[in-house]
Motif scaffolding. Structure first.
Motif, PDB file in Angstrom:
ATOM      1  N   ILE A  73      16.292  51.893  53.246  1.00 32.60           N
ATOM      2  CA  ILE A  73      17.319  52.681  52.555  1.00 32.60           C
ATOM      3  C   ILE A  73      16.787  53.090  51.185  1.00 32.60           C
ATOM      4  CG2 ILE A  73      19.659  52.676  51.621  1.00 32.60           C
ATOM      5  CD1 ILE A  73      20.431  50.651  53.726  1.00 32.60           C
ATOM      6  N   LYS A  74      16.734  54.378  50.950  1.00 29.94           N
ATOM      7  CA  LYS A  74      16.231  54.923  49.686  1.00 29.94           C
ATOM      8  C   LYS A  74      16.783  56.330  49.498  1.00 29.94           C
ATOM      9  CE  LYS A  74      12.034  56.699  51.892  1.00 29.94           C
ATOM     10  NZ  LYS A  74      10.551  56.683  51.913  1.00 29.94           N
ATOM     11  N   THR A  75      16.635  56.849  48.307  1.00 28.40           N
ATOM     12  CA  THR A  75      17.020  58.236  48.036  1.00 28.40           C
ATOM     13  C   THR A  75      15.945  59.173  48.583  1.00 28.40           C
ATOM     14  OG1 THR A  75      18.156  57.561  46.008  1.00 28.40           O
ATOM     15  CG2 THR A  75      17.610  59.894  46.232  1.00 28.40           C
ATOM     16  N   ALA A  76      16.386  60.278  49.170  1.00 27.78           N
ATOM     17  CA  ALA A  76      15.434  61.229  49.757  1.00 27.78           C
ATOM     18  C   ALA A  76      16.001  62.641  49.668  1.00 27.78           C
ATOM     19  CB  ALA A  76      15.145  60.867  51.208  1.00 27.78           C
ATOM     20  N   ALA A  77      15.118  63.614  49.713  1.00 26.22           N
ATOM     21  CA  ALA A  77      15.517  65.026  49.778  1.00 26.22           C
ATOM     22  C   ALA A  77      15.563  65.447  51.232  1.00 26.22           C
ATOM     23  CB  ALA A  77      14.542  65.900  49.004  1.00 26.22           C
ATOM     24  N   LEU A  78      16.586  66.202  51.589  1.00 23.29           N
ATOM     25  CA  LEU A  78      16.735  66.677  52.969  1.00 23.29           C
ATOM     26  C   LEU A  78      17.048  68.168  52.952  1.00 23.29           C
ATOM     27  CD1 LEU A  78      16.907  65.873  56.006  1.00 23.29           C
ATOM     28  CD2 LEU A  78      19.374  65.603  55.669  1.00 23.29           C
ATOM     29  N   ASP A  79      16.285  68.928  53.714  1.00 19.56           N
ATOM     30  CA  ASP A  79      16.525  70.371  53.839  1.00 19.56           C
ATOM     31  C   ASP A  79      17.458  70.635  55.007  1.00 19.56           C
ATOM     32  OD1 ASP A  79      14.905  71.210  51.700  1.00 19.56           O
ATOM     33  OD2 ASP A  79      13.095  71.108  52.935  1.00 19.56           O
ATOM     34  N   ILE A  80      18.523  71.386  54.725  1.00 20.99           N
ATOM     35  CA  ILE A  80      19.451  71.828  55.772  1.00 20.99           C
ATOM     36  C   ILE A  80      19.265  73.333  55.938  1.00 20.99           C
ATOM     37  CG2 ILE A  80      21.837  71.924  56.530  1.00 20.99           C
ATOM     38  CD1 ILE A  80      20.800  69.074  56.161  1.00 20.99           C
ATOM     39  N   PHE A  81      18.928  73.740  57.154  1.00 27.96           N
ATOM     40  CA  PHE A  81      18.603  75.148  57.398  1.00 27.96           C
ATOM     41  C   PHE A  81      19.830  75.911  57.902  1.00 27.96           C
ATOM     42  CE2 PHE A  81      14.514  73.260  57.047  1.00 27.96           C
ATOM     43  CZ  PHE A  81      13.670  74.271  56.593  1.00 27.96           C
ATOM     44  N   LEU A  82      20.014  77.098  57.334  1.00 25.84           N
ATOM     45  CA  LEU A  82      21.107  77.984  57.717  1.00 25.84           C
ATOM     46  C   LEU A  82      20.611  78.953  58.789  1.00 25.84           C
ATOM     47  CD1 LEU A  82      22.549  78.795  54.170  1.00 25.84           C
ATOM     48  CD2 LEU A  82      23.130  76.898  55.703  1.00 25.84           C
ATOM     49  N   PRO A  83      21.530  79.587  59.524  1.00 22.79           N
ATOM     50  CA  PRO A  83      21.103  80.481  60.605  1.00 22.79           C
ATOM     51  C   PRO A  83      20.283  81.693  60.152  1.00 22.79           C
ATOM     52  CG  PRO A  83      23.386  79.821  60.925  1.00 22.79           C
ATOM     53  CD  PRO A  83      22.992  79.343  59.563  1.00 22.79           C
ATOM     54  N   ASP A  84      20.351  82.045  58.864  1.00 25.46           N
ATOM     55  CA  ASP A  84      19.561  83.189  58.394  1.00 25.46           C
ATOM     56  C   ASP A  84      18.163  82.772  57.947  1.00 25.46           C
ATOM     57  OD1 ASP A  84      20.102  81.884  56.050  1.00 25.46           O
ATOM     58  OD2 ASP A  84      20.873  83.622  54.973  1.00 25.46           O
ATOM     59  N   GLY A  85      17.812  81.509  58.136  1.00 22.34           N
ATOM     60  CA  GLY A  85      16.470  81.039  57.801  1.00 22.34           C
ATOM     61  C   GLY A  85      16.359  80.365  56.454  1.00 22.34           C
ATOM     62  N   ARG A  86      17.339  80.547  55.593  1.00 19.92           N
ATOM     63  CA  ARG A  86      17.312  79.884  54.287  1.00 19.92           C
ATOM     64  C   ARG A  86      17.574  78.388  54.454  1.00 19.92           C
ATOM     65  NH1 ARG A  86      21.624  81.601  50.837  1.00 19.92           N
ATOM     66  NH2 ARG A  86      22.730  82.246  52.732  1.00 19.92           N
ATOM     67  N   ASN A  87      17.127  77.613  53.476  1.00 19.26           N
ATOM     68  CA  ASN A  87      17.408  76.189  53.525  1.00 19.26           C
ATOM     69  C   ASN A  87      18.109  75.748  52.238  1.00 19.26           C
ATOM     70  OD1 ASN A  87      14.599  76.437  52.252  1.00 19.26           O
ATOM     71  ND2 ASN A  87      15.113  74.293  51.810  1.00 19.26           N
ATOM     72  N   ILE A  88      18.988  74.775  52.390  1.00 16.91           N
ATOM     73  CA  ILE A  88      19.692  74.164  51.270  1.00 16.91           C
ATOM     74  C   ILE A  88      19.144  72.750  51.132  1.00 16.91           C
ATOM     75  CG2 ILE A  88      21.928  73.491  50.322  1.00 16.91           C
ATOM     76  CD1 ILE A  88      21.708  76.471  50.712  1.00 16.91           C
ATOM     77  N   GLN A  89      18.550  72.441  49.987  1.00  9.52           N
ATOM     78  CA  GLN A  89      18.014  71.096  49.788  1.00  9.52           C
ATOM     79  C   GLN A  89      19.053  70.237  49.078  1.00  9.52           C
ATOM     80  OE1 GLN A  89      14.573  69.623  47.038  1.00  9.52           O
ATOM     81  NE2 GLN A  89      13.651  69.999  49.053  1.00  9.52           N
ATOM     82  N   ILE A  90      19.308  69.069  49.642  1.00 14.42           N
ATOM     83  CA  ILE A  90      20.266  68.143  49.058  1.00 14.42           C
ATOM     84  C   ILE A  90      19.620  66.771  48.902  1.00 14.42           C
ATOM     85  CG2 ILE A  90      22.315  69.327  49.953  1.00 14.42           C
ATOM     86  CD1 ILE A  90      22.405  67.295  52.218  1.00 14.42           C
ATOM     87  N   GLU A  91      20.168  65.989  47.979  1.00 13.17           N
ATOM     88  CA  GLU A  91      19.683  64.630  47.775  1.00 13.17           C
ATOM     89  C   GLU A  91      20.621  63.666  48.485  1.00 13.17           C
ATOM     90  OE1 GLU A  91      19.705  61.971  43.946  1.00 13.17           O
ATOM     91  OE2 GLU A  91      17.894  63.214  43.880  1.00 13.17           O
ATOM     92  N   ILE A  92      20.052  62.810  49.305  1.00 12.42           N
ATOM     93  CA  ILE A  92      20.853  61.901  50.113  1.00 12.42           C
ATOM     94  C   ILE A  92      20.242  60.508  50.083  1.00 12.42           C
ATOM     95  CG2 ILE A  92      21.562  63.742  51.707  1.00 12.42           C
ATOM     96  CD1 ILE A  92      19.509  62.413  53.711  1.00 12.42           C
ATOM     97  N   LEU A  93      20.926  59.566  50.705  1.00 13.94           N
ATOM     98  CA  LEU A  93      20.337  58.288  51.052  1.00 13.94           C
ATOM     99  C   LEU A  93      19.869  58.366  52.498  1.00 13.94           C
ATOM    100  CD1 LEU A  93      22.881  55.735  49.516  1.00 13.94           C
ATOM    101  CD2 LEU A  93      20.610  56.314  48.644  1.00 13.94           C
ATOM    102  N   THR A  94      18.804  57.665  52.805  1.00 12.89           N
ATOM    103  CA  THR A  94      18.329  57.671  54.191  1.00 12.89           C
ATOM    104  C   THR A  94      19.366  57.088  55.136  1.00 12.89           C
ATOM    105  OG1 THR A  94      17.224  55.554  53.782  1.00 12.89           O
ATOM    106  CG2 THR A  94      15.890  57.549  53.543  1.00 12.89           C
ATOM    107  N   SER A  95      20.330  56.343  54.603  1.00 15.66           N
ATOM    108  CA  SER A  95      21.387  55.737  55.422  1.00 15.66           C
ATOM    109  C   SER A  95      22.643  56.593  55.503  1.00 15.66           C
ATOM    110  CB  SER A  95      21.758  54.361  54.861  1.00 15.66           C
ATOM    111  OG  SER A  95      22.209  54.476  53.513  1.00 15.66           O
ATOM    112  N   ASP A  96      22.626  57.794  54.917  1.00 16.92           N
ATOM    113  CA  ASP A  96      23.795  58.673  54.974  1.00 16.92           C
ATOM    114  C   ASP A  96      23.985  59.225  56.386  1.00 16.92           C
ATOM    115  OD1 ASP A  96      24.652  58.400  52.379  1.00 16.92           O
ATOM    116  OD2 ASP A  96      23.584  60.149  51.624  1.00 16.92           O
ATOM    117  N   THR A  97      25.217  59.217  56.860  1.00 21.01           N
ATOM    118  CA  THR A  97      25.526  59.724  58.190  1.00 21.01           C
ATOM    119  C   THR A  97      25.597  61.245  58.200  1.00 21.01           C
ATOM    120  OG1 THR A  97      27.906  59.631  57.798  1.00 21.01           O
ATOM    121  CG2 THR A  97      26.863  57.650  58.710  1.00 21.01           C
ATOM    122  N   ALA A  98      25.590  61.817  59.392  1.00 19.81           N
ATOM    123  CA  ALA A  98      25.725  63.272  59.521  1.00 19.81           C
ATOM    124  C   ALA A  98      27.051  63.739  58.923  1.00 19.81           C
ATOM    125  CB  ALA A  98      25.623  63.675  60.991  1.00 19.81           C
ATOM    126  N   GLU A  99      28.088  62.941  59.095  1.00 18.12           N
ATOM    127  CA  GLU A  99      29.388  63.292  58.521  1.00 18.12           C
ATOM    128  C   GLU A  99      29.294  63.410  57.004  1.00 18.12           C
ATOM    129  OE1 GLU A  99      33.970  61.885  59.243  1.00 18.12           O
ATOM    130  OE2 GLU A  99      32.461  60.313  59.038  1.00 18.12           O
TER     131      GLU A  99
END
Length: 398
Positions: A73-99
């Motif tokens: 469990i640690k802090t990490a950056a995660l890219d979420i990709f949108l249907p137009d190809g752009r990505n939104i980078q967010i900071e999460i914990l590796t233990s964060d659920t999809a919800e």
């Protein structure tokens, strides 16, 4: 796992056996097998709504996912990709659920919180020639960081897409600008990927509306486009009308639409209506390796078979695809949406309507790895064209 004795005390024999753990270093094939076993386990336990409501069980599932793939469990950056190809980078914990991740990214893009149930996170990748492949829908309790790291595939990403199979539900989102932007992006992507199939006249009108930047009219016209709002699976094989036929499945709007390639290379369009499906089940067939030069990848080691009414008798049809669990999720979603609609139209039915994204109250027949059922219907397989009426569903039949 320290939580397992507590879970056994709470749930008793309804708790399925946990997949055995390897205590030596895992080979690639062992890791693939472990991943499949965990997927099967998660599919089975999510059939029990009582488990999904248990905080103890949710904590256990988090630990299972982290421990299986040795992720701390640690802090990490995660890219979420949108249907137009752009990505939104967010900071999460590796233990964060999809919800939780969905809540964070929706806040960042301004998506109304009450509409979160209409969207979901998916594992996606682009195959040769830029063809989109949706590998799986991440369940609320899954950990996107872990799922991405353990996917075992190149170019795998976490994508944000709408998560409903009834295209008419677009109307529920039209008052939220961010939601309209998302479904408009996905409509453009689906047309570009040839998942949605406009006629030449429709395409010209859509292009004109796109130039005018009229998203509302664009989406209204998209409702008339064939297979708009459907999810298309990767090419697979099936046993209909004879074993070994190639197939491309598009799922949505209460049907499974199949473009089947026959042994003589002729194609046939078949539509299976959900109102005539009695039940289905997913089965793990074992690890099959596809060797392509230096590449060694899993190849169609799952099957989904469903029972369908044909000529007033029930017949099993089999689809061999690595996306069997995704297909099963789509079928469940269509049933859930139809149940919600029927409950709204017939309040006297007293069906417990599920919240968007939450488990529904139901009794589901367990058969091998993953199965679902609902009431039988008598009718025939439709060739190329269908107009179905969904019959009344009673709670005890779901």
């Amino acid at each position: 796992m320290q939580a397992r004795p507590s879970l056994r005390r709470i749930f008793g024999n309804s708790l399925p056996p946990f997949p055995p753990k390897y205590y030596l270093a895992m080979t690639a094939s062992m890791a693939d097998e472990r991943r499949e076993q965990l997927e099967q386990y998660l599919q089975k336990v999510t059939m029990d709504p009582n488990m999904l409501r248990s905080d103890v069980f949710m904590d256990f599932l988090k630990l299972v996912q982290l421990d299986t793939f040795s992720i701390t469990i640690k802090t990490a950056a995660l890219d979420i990709f949108l249907p137009d190809g752009r990505n939104i980078q967010i900071e999460i914990l590796t233990s964060d659920t999809a919800e939780r991740v969905l809540e964070v990214v929706s806040h960042k893009i301004g998506l109304c919180q009450e509409l979160l149930g209409y969207f979901g996170l998916f594992l996606i990748r682009f195959r040769k020639e830029g063809k989109l492949s949706v590998m799986k829908k991440l369940a609320d309790f899954e950990l996107p960081y872990v799922s991405l790291r353990s996917a075992g595939m190149e170019n795998c990403k976490v994508g944000l897409r709408k998560w409903y199979m009834d295209p008419s539900l677009d109307s529920m989102l039209m008052d939220c600008t961010a939601a309209v932007d998302l479904i408009h992006m996905q409509a453009l992507q689906d047309i570009e990927q040839e998942w949605a199939k406009p006629t030449q006249a429709q395409r010209q009108k859509l292009e004109a509306l796109q130039k005018e930047d009229n998203q509302t009219k664009f989406l209204e016209l998209s409702q008339e486009v064939r297979h708009y709002g459907y999810l298309q699976l990767d090419p697979c094989t099936c046993d209909y009308p004879e074993p070994g036929c190639g197939a491309v499945l598009s799922v949505g709007n209460d049907e499974i639409s199949c473009c089947i390639t026959l042994p003589d290379n002729q194609t046939q369009e078949i539509i299976f209506q959900m109102s005539r499906v009695k039940c289905w089940k997913v089965t793990f067939l074992g690890t099959l390796l596809d060797v392509d030069g230096p590449q060694r990848t899993l190849n169609q080691n799952l099957e989904l078979r469903f029972q369908y009414s044909e000529d007033s008798r029930w017949q099993w049809f089999v689809i061999y695809t690595k996306q069997a669990f995704l297909l099963s999720s789509c079928l469940k979603k269509m049933i859930s949406e139809k149940t919600v609609k029927l409950a709204a139209e017939n309040p006297e039915m007293q069906i417990e309507v599920p919240e968007q994204g939450k488990s529904k109250k139901c009794h589901i027949q367990q058969s091998q790895k993953d199965s679902s059922r609902f009431p039988p219907r008598k009718s025939k397989i439709e060739i190329a064209k269908a107009d179905c009426v969904f019959g009344t569903i009673k709670e005890e039949d779901l």
